[in-house]
Motif scaffolding. Structure first.
Motif, PDB file in Angstrom:
ATOM      1  N   PRO A   1       0.821  -1.218   0.000  1.00  0.00           N
ATOM      2  CA  PRO A   1       0.000   0.000   0.000  1.00  0.00           C
ATOM      3  C   PRO A   1       0.852   1.264   0.000  1.00  0.00           C
ATOM      4  O   PRO A   1       0.505   2.256  -0.638  1.00  0.00           O
ATOM      5  CB  PRO A   1      -0.808  -0.124   1.304  1.00  0.00           C
ATOM      6  N   GLU A   2       2.005   1.230   0.669  1.00  0.00           N
ATOM      7  CA  GLU A   2       2.863   2.416   0.717  1.00  0.00           C
ATOM      8  C   GLU A   2       3.402   2.746  -0.673  1.00  0.00           C
ATOM      9  O   GLU A   2       3.461   3.906  -1.078  1.00  0.00           O
ATOM     10  CB  GLU A   2       4.046   2.193   1.681  1.00  0.00           C
TER      11      GLU A   2
ATOM     12  N   TYR B   1       1.991   1.867  -3.509  1.00  0.00           N
ATOM     13  CA  TYR B   1       0.860   2.318  -4.329  1.00  0.00           C
ATOM     14  C   TYR B   1       0.570   3.799  -4.063  1.00  0.00           C
ATOM     15  O   TYR B   1       0.343   4.590  -4.980  1.00  0.00           O
ATOM     16  CB  TYR B   1      -0.415   1.513  -4.027  1.00  0.00           C
ATOM     17  N   GLN B   2       0.585   4.180  -2.773  1.00  0.00           N
ATOM     18  CA  GLN B   2       0.262   5.562  -2.422  1.00  0.00           C
ATOM     19  C   GLN B   2       1.307   6.520  -2.974  1.00  0.00           C
ATOM     20  O   GLN B   2       0.991   7.591  -3.480  1.00  0.00           O
ATOM     21  CB  GLN B   2       0.167   5.708  -0.893  1.00  0.00           C
ATOM     22  N   GLU B   3       2.564   6.093  -2.894  1.00  0.00           N
ATOM     23  CA  GLU B   3       3.642   6.930  -3.405  1.00  0.00           C
ATOM     24  C   GLU B   3       3.483   7.141  -4.914  1.00  0.00           C
ATOM     25  O   GLU B   3       3.682   8.240  -5.443  1.00  0.00           O
ATOM     26  CB  GLU B   3       4.991   6.249  -3.100  1.00  0.00           C
TER      27      GLU B   3
ATOM     28  N   LYS C   1     -10.481   4.219   0.807  1.00  0.00           N
ATOM     29  CA  LYS C   1     -10.897   4.422   2.200  1.00  0.00           C
ATOM     30  C   LYS C   1     -12.405   4.397   2.330  1.00  0.00           C
ATOM     31  O   LYS C   1     -12.936   4.422   3.439  1.00  0.00           O
ATOM     32  CB  LYS C   1     -10.367   5.769   2.720  1.00  0.00           C
TER      33      LYS C   1
ATOM     34  N   LEU D   1      -6.187   0.871  -1.396  1.00  0.00           N
ATOM     35  CA  LEU D   1      -6.071   2.245  -0.875  1.00  0.00           C
ATOM     36  C   LEU D   1      -7.439   2.897  -0.670  1.00  0.00           C
ATOM     37  O   LEU D   1      -7.511   4.002  -0.138  1.00  0.00           O
ATOM     38  CB  LEU D   1      -5.268   3.122  -1.849  1.00  0.00           C
TER      39      LEU D   1
ATOM     40  N   ALA E   1     -10.005  11.450  -6.069  1.00  0.00           N
ATOM     41  CA  ALA E   1      -8.719  12.071  -5.704  1.00  0.00           C
ATOM     42  C   ALA E   1      -8.310  13.151  -6.701  1.00  0.00           C
ATOM     43  O   ALA E   1      -7.188  13.682  -6.629  1.00  0.00           O
ATOM     44  CB  ALA E   1      -7.633  10.990  -5.618  1.00  0.00           C
TER      45      ALA E   1
ATOM     46  N   LEU F   1      -4.745  -1.448  -6.612  1.00  0.00           N
ATOM     47  CA  LEU F   1      -4.803  -0.122  -5.980  1.00  0.00           C
ATOM     48  C   LEU F   1      -6.046   0.014  -5.093  1.00  0.00           C
ATOM     49  O   LEU F   1      -6.118   0.921  -4.270  1.00  0.00           O
ATOM     50  CB  LEU F   1      -4.805   0.987  -7.048  1.00  0.00           C
TER      51      LEU F   1
ATOM     52  N   LEU G   1       0.593   6.996  -6.615  1.00  0.00           N
ATOM     53  CA  LEU G   1      -0.564   7.876  -6.818  1.00  0.00           C
ATOM     54  C   LEU G   1      -0.215   9.335  -6.573  1.00  0.00           C
ATOM     55  O   LEU G   1      -0.655  10.224  -7.315  1.00  0.00           O
ATOM     56  CB  LEU G   1      -1.708   7.465  -5.878  1.00  0.00           C
ATOM     57  N   ASP G   2       0.574   9.567  -5.550  1.00  0.00           N
ATOM     58  CA  ASP G   2       0.936  10.952  -5.214  1.00  0.00           C
ATOM     59  C   ASP G   2       1.752  11.608  -6.333  1.00  0.00           C
ATOM     60  O   ASP G   2       1.802  12.825  -6.427  1.00  0.00           O
ATOM     61  CB  ASP G   2       1.733  10.994  -3.906  1.00  0.00           C
TER      62      ASP G   2
END
Lengths: 332, 332
Positions: A28-29, A31-33, A331, A329, A69, A326, A35-36
């Motif tokens: 998940p980390e 994936y988030q990186e 929420k 992620l 997002a 993804l 996406l950012d």
């Protein structure tokens, strides 16, 4: 360029070159990186979002999550047999949402190329090897056409039929895409327009050798079979070989497709990501267009092409098992 | 090698190479000298003996004259859509004489190659993209086949038809020739047999990009039009491109054709002459096979290809206006 907190595998040396394996994103980390670092997702369709009529698990969550997002989504597909309108319908039936403006098929891109790049004359028409979706896209930009779904060109000609193939000086381009009703009369007509007029343009919607499809087998052990059949590039090839001309190819991996997208959407290529399952089309397209690339597995690319002893020279920036992953992620 | 009493044109230098123009035979003495040096004439058909349904002037005298002089005649054609039997009929209708044993079409040569070179297993069949003449030649050597003229394969399939394309382990080879009823179902079936079985052979009867034909126009100023349309090699190309395989090509200019001829005829290659109108097929075939070559004009080769500023790298041993011009030697 983002830095990922994972270890790249070391370089491997083959007979002729050394290739660094791309990072595999799996947490998940990571994936988030990713996406950012991305504002615009350029998504291949078949192989990323679905396989035939089966939506990839997680995708129904991922697309709305990206929209919430604030990410821009553009669907980029080489399939020219469906128009944007038909794609919207297909997406809806699969339970996915898309707007026509978000969809760039190679058919629409071909129409845009003819209209905006070639300034195709109003008094000329396009001879179409292709299906109704391709005709719809030419209609959408106001370009006349013949061939395509015309029943007169969906026939088997006989050997005494050559004399019936008449010159047509109104034809200013031959546009060739996937056509399941391909036949010799279509090849002969398209060839004759180019033979008789050196100024006749010659365009292929794409050069994909194969066409991935899936169907029910009736076999309980393997109810769905995913396989490949001859694709649009293969169907077009008789005209390339017979005419000895080099066609303009519109679809991925050619940057003509990106030119068409950028004519209608503004985005920062540095903050964009091309996501696909095919090294030769999707990943090459991203590389050629100066956009980062994410390869998903489970489509046409075999694992050995990336991690084998003789990896492909085409290396994506990132690899993921599935774009649907993804969803972890999400929420909501 | 005979010495001809004419002057060769001098060498011409182009950007990358220097080519000696071949001698042009135009007098009865030159014709007689040529005849005296040849025991076996390998004759291309369309373009040498006739153009479509029009026999080349003089040919009706020349063929019997050569036979009376004890010359062996072998007709060597890339056309695989007619069997030897059908060629004998065609010749008879044109007022020409030929025996089935004298005729080597690329269809018959393909059947001989499968049977004698590949020792094609008795329990396997060939999937045919081609016409009845090709099927007849497979029948003549006892090889079973499917596809071809089967009405089930002369249809337009629909997108939901992929599941109907079943595996067939009995198919041991795909043989692809000119097929005016070509369609996507044939491509998909042929492709699937090769996709599913790496041992499935892949043969093309020939690789001709175009197919020369002629037809009545109804226009009194140009009653007959001689032109070209996509040929057998072009029709076959989707399978080459989709399968990424290198097919075995049987017809001219490949020496496989000569192997088939030599399996059934004995002759001294030094006393043989290949006569044709096409540099890429006929003349290359003679050169590749170690046989002298005679190019006739009036067919597919333009004069510039021999005598222009940038001549072809393929140079025949001799040039004549027409093979029918030998009729001037006919004493009868």
């Amino acid at each position: 360029m983002m830095v990922l907190h994972i270890h790249r595998r070391g370089p491997r040396t083959t007979a002729s070159f050394s290739i660094m394996a791309p990072p595999v994103l799996s947490t998940p980390e990571q994936y988030q990186e990713l996406l950012d670092s991305v504002d615009t997702f350029l998504l291949d369709c078949d192989g990323v979002l679905y396989h035939g009529s089966n939506v990839v698990p997680g995708i129904k969550q991922v697309l709305p999550m990206l929209r919430r997002a604030g990410k821009k989504i553009i669907f980029v597909t080489n399939n020219a047999s469906k128009s944007r309108r038909m794609y919207v319908d297909t997406f809806r039936k699969l339970g996915l949402e898309a707007q026509a403006e978000e969809i760039f098929g190679s058919g629409y891109a071909s129409a845009v190329y003819l209209s905006k790049v070639l300034n195709f004359p109003k008094d000329k028409r396009v001879y179409v090897i292709g299906e109704v979706g391709l005709e719809e896209e030419l209609d959408s930009v106001g370009i006349g056409h013949s061939g395509g779904t015309d029943p007169e060109d969906r026939v088997f000609m006989e050997k005494d039929g050559f004399g019936d193939i008449k010159p047509d000086p109104s034809i200013g381009a031959v546009l060739c895409g996937f056509d399941i009703h391909i036949n010799y009369k279509k090849y002969a007509k398209a060839f004759s327009y180019m033979r008789d007029n050196k100024d006749c343009h010659f365009l292929l919607t794409n050069q994909d050798p194969t066409y991935p499809t899936s169907f029910a087998t009736g076999d309980p052990d393997q109810p769905i079979r995913h396989t490949i059949f001859p694709g649009s590039g293969s169907i077009s090839y008789p005209l390339v070989y017979a005419s000895k001309r080099t066609p303009t190819v519109i679809g991925k991996p050619n940057t003509t497709m990106m030119d068409a997208i950028l004519a209608e959407h503004q985005f920062d290529p540095k903050r964009a990501l091309m996501v696909g399952d095919n090294l030769a089309t999707d990943i090459e397209f991203g590389i050629n267009s100066g956009v980062r690339t994410l390869l998903v597995m489970g489509g046409v690319t075999k694992r050995e092409a990336i991690f084998g002893d003789e990896p492909s020279k085409t290396v994506p920036d990132f690899v993921m098992e599935s774009f649907g992953d993804l969803a972890v992620l999400d929420k909501q």
